[in-house]
Write an enzyme that holds these catalytic residues in place. Structure first.
Site, PDB file in Angstrom:
ATOM      1  N   ASN A  12      66.191  86.227 113.508  1.00 54.51           N
ATOM      2  CA  ASN A  12      67.532  85.643 113.443  1.00 54.51           C
ATOM      3  C   ASN A  12      67.896  85.524 111.966  1.00 54.51           C
ATOM      4  O   ASN A  12      67.530  84.557 111.296  1.00 54.51           O
ATOM      5  CB  ASN A  12      67.529  84.284 114.135  1.00 54.51           C
ATOM      6  CG  ASN A  12      68.922  83.694 114.290  1.00 54.51           C
ATOM      7  OD1 ASN A  12      69.856  84.079 113.594  1.00 54.51           O
ATOM      8  ND2 ASN A  12      69.064  82.738 115.189  1.00 54.51           N
ATOM      9  N   ARG A  88      69.002  89.105 116.353  1.00 49.93           N
ATOM     10  CA  ARG A  88      70.328  88.534 116.586  1.00 49.93           C
ATOM     11  C   ARG A  88      71.295  89.224 115.633  1.00 49.93           C
ATOM     12  O   ARG A  88      71.135  89.183 114.414  1.00 49.93           O
ATOM     13  CB  ARG A  88      70.336  87.030 116.321  1.00 49.93           C
ATOM     14  CG  ARG A  88      71.735  86.420 116.393  1.00 49.93           C
ATOM     15  CD  ARG A  88      71.734  84.983 115.918  1.00 49.93           C
ATOM     16  NE  ARG A  88      73.088  84.458 115.851  1.00 49.93           N
ATOM     17  CZ  ARG A  88      73.599  83.848 114.787  1.00 49.93           C
ATOM     18  NH1 ARG A  88      72.886  83.692 113.702  1.00 49.93           N
ATOM     19  NH2 ARG A  88      74.831  83.383 114.812  1.00 49.93           N
ATOM     20  N   HIS A 175      78.245  82.719 118.563  1.00 52.99           N
ATOM     21  CA  HIS A 175      77.284  81.788 119.160  1.00 52.99           C
ATOM     22  C   HIS A 175      76.966  82.137 120.610  1.00 52.99           C
ATOM     23  O   HIS A 175      76.558  81.284 121.400  1.00 52.99           O
ATOM     24  CB  HIS A 175      77.785  80.338 119.090  1.00 52.99           C
ATOM     25  CG  HIS A 175      77.682  79.741 117.711  1.00 52.99           C
ATOM     26  ND1 HIS A 175      78.648  78.907 117.189  1.00 52.99           N
ATOM     27  CD2 HIS A 175      76.749  79.874 116.743  1.00 52.99           C
ATOM     28  CE1 HIS A 175      78.304  78.545 115.967  1.00 52.99           C
ATOM     29  NE2 HIS A 175      77.149  79.126 115.673  1.00 52.99           N
ATOM     30  N   ARG A 231      82.302  76.131 105.772  1.00 54.75           N
ATOM     31  CA  ARG A 231      83.407  77.018 106.159  1.00 54.75           C
ATOM     32  C   ARG A 231      84.630  76.194 106.532  1.00 54.75           C
ATOM     33  O   ARG A 231      84.510  75.104 107.093  1.00 54.75           O
ATOM     34  CB  ARG A 231      83.009  77.894 107.344  1.00 54.75           C
ATOM     35  CG  ARG A 231      81.809  78.793 107.103  1.00 54.75           C
ATOM     36  CD  ARG A 231      81.469  79.562 108.363  1.00 54.75           C
ATOM     37  NE  ARG A 231      80.114  80.083 108.313  1.00 54.75           N
ATOM     38  CZ  ARG A 231      79.417  80.457 109.381  1.00 54.75           C
ATOM     39  NH1 ARG A 231      79.953  80.366 110.594  1.00 54.75           N
ATOM     40  NH2 ARG A 231      78.188  80.920 109.253  1.00 54.75           N
ATOM     41  N   GLU A 371      68.137  79.983 120.582  1.00 57.60           N
ATOM     42  CA  GLU A 371      68.574  81.369 120.505  1.00 57.60           C
ATOM     43  C   GLU A 371      67.391  82.329 120.508  1.00 57.60           C
ATOM     44  O   GLU A 371      67.471  83.426 121.075  1.00 57.60           O
ATOM     45  CB  GLU A 371      69.418  81.580 119.244  1.00 57.60           C
ATOM     46  CG  GLU A 371      70.744  80.839 119.274  1.00 57.60           C
ATOM     47  CD  GLU A 371      71.435  80.819 117.931  1.00 57.60           C
ATOM     48  OE1 GLU A 371      72.678  80.907 117.902  1.00 57.60           O
ATOM     49  OE2 GLU A 371      70.737  80.699 116.903  1.00 57.60           O
TER      50      GLU A 371
END
Length: 389
Positions: A12, A88, A175, A231, A371
């Site tokens: 990831n 990912r 996501h 962000r 994840e």
């Protein structure tokens, strides 16, 4: 480290980090190693594994970090135990599912760098290094965007001239691996109308109806939607024009501003970390504003997605903030009583699995996302690895 059997390696890659896990695939999937190389290209780069041990790393970029990881794994369980690698990949464009990594796919990914300069270059470098080390080892791309591929047309459409829509400029959402995992964990407990809130350094929400994504807060890039650690989230496009004119910002400088200098860090001027801001909010009004702005914006998105779904049955909190900061969950939910949300304060502060009160019309959950495990499960399906459930 004790001897392990055949494994899947999950990768990831973030903008300055590589999270990795090893999962044994003989019998039930078993996590035998988890770690992260962080601060890649920054002073203080280190590798931490099993949340306990760490060593310093010399890695100026993702390629160097990947080479270090391969050499380190050779000394741990031995890289020979790795039978497949799952990556990912943030952008999947119109891919609706995982893809085996081929030269053709690599060419496509390289053509997508301009869409996500924060993640794509590092993700591509990781694939290239692992391919050079073992070209015969199967590698699978698991796209974050695939989860949202079947969203309704009105959720995808952006209000730009038609030629841009034809060129693929639309709301993709991200996501997806986290959302897929959360739905799997909910299982039969998921209501017909569910909102998933992945609140971490990167933050987004998804509106789910009967297990399908109906809308999501992130759009064409992961910079949009909710304000995040660094962000902006959604921003008036006129701000870009104004700042480029008044501050003489180049496109690269503006991109850095909205991805690395804004969000919680920008509003507070102190830190991108929610817990640090909450420690200081009583004495620092800017820290307090950053916390409240995040909660306020999250409430707005939950309200709008409840309108998309025609009501709400289930709300799930996940991600670093969603899983670990009960005060934020409480502030978000306090003004949502009109939707039927009522929290049990004690359960919430204990971070229990279900934090809604017994009389709440909406079931509210806290579910730690995973994840990496989702990637491992996908690889097993793609490569037909036999695992026990």
């Amino acid at each position: 480290m004790t001897a392990v059997k055949d494994c899947i390696l999950t990768i990831n890659g973030g903008s300055s980090s590589i999270k990795f896990s090893l999962y044994e695939v003989q019998g039930p999937l078993k996590n035998v190693l988890i770690g992260e190389i962080e601060r890649i290209g920054i002073e203080g780069t280190k590798l931490t594994w099993n949340k306990e041990e760490s060593i310093e790393v010399e890695a100026s970029d993702h390629a160097a970090a990947a080479m270090f990881l391969i050499e380190w794994l050779e000394k741990q369980p031995g890289f020979a135990v790795v039978k497949a690698i799952g990556h990912r990949i943030v952008y999947g464009m119109r891919h609706t599912g995982p893809q085996k990594i081929t030269p053709a796919l690599m060419k496509e990914l390289k053509g997508s760098i301009a869409l996500d300069p924060e993640h794509m270059p590092g993700e591509i470098k990781l694939i290239e290094v692992f391919t050079a080390h073992n070209p015969d080892l199967p590698q699978i791309a698991c796209f974050d965007t695939s989860f949202h591929a079947d969203m309704p047309r009105m959720a995808k459409l952006l209000p730009l001239p038609r030629r841009f829509d034809v060129a693929g400029i639309q709301r993709y959402g991200f996501h997806g691996l986290s959302y897929a995992y959360l739905l799997e964990e909910l299982g039969k407990d998921a209501g017909a109308r569910t909102i998933l809130a992945h609140l971490g350094n990167g933050a987004s929400l998804a509106a789910i109806k009967e297990g399908k994504s109906m809308d999501t807060s992130m759009g064409f890039t992961p910079t949009s939607g909710l304000p995040m650690s660094t962000r902006t989230g959604d921003l008036d496009p006129g701000v870009a024009w104004y700042l480029m004119q008044s501050e003489k910002l180049s496109p690269e400088q503006f991109n850095h501003l909205v991805n690395h200098e804004s969000g919680l860090l920008g509003i507070s001027g102190i830190s991108p970390d929610m817990r640090e801001l909450m420690k200081q909010e009583k004495d620092n009004p800017h820290a307090a504003e950053a916390v409240e702005f995040f909660c306020y914006q999250t409430r707005k998105w939950i309200g709008s997605f409840a309108a998309v779904l025609g009501g709400l049955d289930t709300l799930v909190f996940a991600g670093g903030i969603g899983e670990n900061v009960p005060e934020v969950r409480e502030r978000i939910c306090t003004s949502l009583g009109f939707l039927g949300i009522t929290l049990d304060k004690e359960k919430n502060h204990r971070n229990e699995h279900i934090i809604s009160s017994d009389n709440s019309k909406v079931s509210v959950y806290v579910i730690p996302t995973n994840e990496e495990l989702m990637i491992a499960k996908i690889i097993c399906e793609v490569l037909n690895f036999s695992i026990e459930t």
